[in-house]
Design a protein around this motif. Sequence first.
Motif, short mmCIF file in Angstrom:
data_model
loop_
_atom_site.label_atom_id
_atom_site.label_comp_id
_atom_site.label_asym_id
_atom_site.label_seq_id
_atom_site.Cartn_x
_atom_site.Cartn_y
_atom_site.Cartn_z
N ALA A 1 -0.81 11.53 17.04
CA ALA A 1 0.64 11.34 17.02
C ALA A 1 1.06 10.39 15.89
N VAL A 2 0.26 9.33 15.68
CA VAL A 2 0.59 8.37 14.62
C VAL A 2 0.45 9.03 13.25
N THR A 3 -0.61 9.82 13.07
CA THR A 3 -0.81 10.52 11.80
C THR A 3 0.32 11.50 11.54
N SER A 4 0.75 12.22 12.58
CA SER A 4 1.87 13.16 12.42
C SER A 4 3.14 12.42 12.01
N ALA A 5 3.37 11.24 12.59
CA ALA A 5 4.54 10.44 12.22
C ALA A 5 4.49 10.05 10.75
N PHE A 6 3.28 9.73 10.27
CA PHE A 6 3.13 9.37 8.86
C PHE A 6 3.45 10.56 7.96
N PHE A 7 2.99 11.75 8.35
CA PHE A 7 3.28 12.95 7.56
C PHE A 7 4.76 13.28 7.59
N VAL A 8 5.43 13.03 8.71
CA VAL A 8 6.87 13.27 8.78
C VAL A 8 7.60 12.36 7.79
N VAL A 9 7.19 11.08 7.73
CA VAL A 9 7.77 10.15 6.75
C VAL A 9 7.56 10.69 5.34
N ALA A 10 6.35 11.18 5.08
CA ALA A 10 6.03 11.70 3.74
C ALA A 10 6.92 12.87 3.37
N TYR A 11 7.12 13.81 4.30
CA TYR A 11 7.92 14.98 3.97
C TYR A 11 9.41 14.71 4.00
N VAL A 12 9.85 13.70 4.75
CA VAL A 12 11.24 13.26 4.61
C VAL A 12 11.46 12.73 3.19
N ALA A 13 10.43 12.03 2.67
CA ALA A 13 10.52 11.49 1.31
C ALA A 13 10.60 12.60 0.27
N LEU A 14 10.07 13.78 0.59
CA LEU A 14 10.15 14.90 -0.34
C LEU A 14 11.55 15.51 -0.39
N SER A 15 12.36 15.26 0.63
CA SER A 15 13.65 15.96 0.72
C SER A 15 14.85 15.05 0.48
N ILE A 16 14.97 13.95 1.23
CA ILE A 16 16.17 13.11 1.14
C ILE A 16 16.38 12.55 -0.26
N PRO A 17 15.37 11.93 -0.90
CA PRO A 17 15.62 11.38 -2.24
C PRO A 17 16.05 12.43 -3.28
N VAL A 18 15.46 13.64 -3.22
CA VAL A 18 15.83 14.62 -4.25
C VAL A 18 17.26 15.12 -4.05
N VAL A 19 17.73 15.15 -2.81
CA VAL A 19 19.13 15.49 -2.58
C VAL A 19 20.01 14.39 -3.15
N GLY A 20 19.59 13.14 -2.95
CA GLY A 20 20.32 12.02 -3.55
C GLY A 20 20.36 12.12 -5.07
N ILE A 21 19.24 12.55 -5.66
CA ILE A 21 19.20 12.73 -7.12
C ILE A 21 20.20 13.80 -7.54
N GLY A 22 20.25 14.89 -6.80
CA GLY A 22 21.19 15.95 -7.13
C GLY A 22 22.63 15.49 -7.06
N LEU A 23 22.97 14.73 -6.00
CA LEU A 23 24.33 14.22 -5.86
C LEU A 23 24.67 13.25 -6.98
N ALA A 24 23.72 12.35 -7.28
CA ALA A 24 23.97 11.35 -8.31
C ALA A 24 24.08 11.98 -9.69
N THR A 25 23.29 13.01 -9.93
CA THR A 25 23.31 13.66 -11.24
C THR A 25 24.69 14.22 -11.57
N SER A 26 25.36 14.79 -10.57
CA SER A 26 26.68 15.38 -10.81
C SER A 26 27.72 14.33 -11.15
N ARG A 27 27.47 13.07 -10.77
CA ARG A 27 28.42 11.99 -11.01
C ARG A 27 28.02 11.08 -12.16
N LEU A 28 26.71 10.79 -12.25
CA LEU A 28 26.24 9.79 -13.21
C LEU A 28 25.53 10.37 -14.42
N GLY A 29 25.08 11.62 -14.31
CA GLY A 29 24.31 12.22 -15.39
C GLY A 29 22.82 12.05 -15.15
#
Length: 398
Positions: free
Chosen positions: A339-367
């Motif tokens: 269960a602990v290992t699965s939680a770690f992998f969930v953190v890892a894959y959240v990191a694959l998604s949330i930041p890149v969406v933030g990058i996409g949003l910021a790119t449209s405003r900041l370049g």
Amino acid sequence: MPVLSNTHAPSPLAFLGPAFAFLAVMLGTTLPTPLYPIYQAEYGFSQLVITVIFAVYAIGVIGALVVTGRWSDQLGRRPMLLAGMLIAAASDLVFLVGDSLGMLLAGRMISGVSAGIFTGTATVAVIELAPEAWKPRATLAATAVNMGGLGLGPLVAGILVTWLPAPLALSYALHLALLAVGMLLVWRAPETVARKASLDLRVQRLRIPPQVRRVFVPAALVGFAGFAVLGFFNSMAPAFMQEVLGEPNLALIGLVVCLVFIASTVGQSLQGRVAPQWRLPLGCMTLLIGASLIGAGIFAASMATFCGGALLAGTGQGIGFRAGMGAIAAASPADQRGAVTSAFFVVAYVALSIPVVGIGLATSRLGLVATGTGFAGLAALLCGVALVLVLRIPRGDT
């Protein structure tokens, strides 16, 4: 009484079937990376949509990890591996016949589900089927196959799109052929699990025992930063390399993304040469320096600095990821380790998604330049916080 599959002593090469299948499935998950500029030109969507496409993939991975994480312990490794490959093949077919953004999103979601099934199941299968003489390095072999497949996807697609006709169709047709070989090899591989007569396929709960949190938090922070960098290269690297660094060659772009994943594998292999108490700090520091160089390369439009940072960041991600996994596993009670290992992998894959969406949003405003520099700075900051927390952990806990 459990229903036994053909569980018998595996031949020395039995693990090669699941290993090849693992490589083939993970290759397919990164295959679209150099193809995104073509899709963007064909469908006319923005950089933000590319990040949403990648986030949809990560959602599929996380959903499959949470829902099916324990299924191979009850149904057997082989049925889950075959199911994962069938789902990966379905995603290829969606890409082949798709003619809209909606189909592209659906294909990425399905691809994420296949990766979520494979991430845990294939890792365990490779370890269980490895010859006794290879057992000490079986975990590294499974990780190397995982990262190797992720790295080969952009390289293969980049070569096809640069020098061969019909790259969109050819990439997925090639992947379907690889999956067919993988299915045959897995079908012939021995089963290592006795299927249970009474099945419990409920969704597993993710929990972090109190005694693990002191190690889990810094390990999760460096894991988050490292996977966010991987997500950046896997989704946005073509845009940054084309528009900021002036590199139009998609094969070269695919090679750079490939090298990041290869560097991760190298980092994981090197960490065994470092004293256990210094592995996680070394991963933090290397990733911090690499992220800083990536930001500097984007700011100065320097390809050499950008690529140097990519290699260092990949190496640091590999060291930190393997060290964090080891520290978490060592600190976790045996009956809660999964269960602990699965939680770690969930953190890892959240990191694959949330930041890149933030990058996409910021790119449209900041370049692109301001966004890329800011993202690299935040990744470096996370590593710095993780490093401070790691150095405060008693030496015996890491």
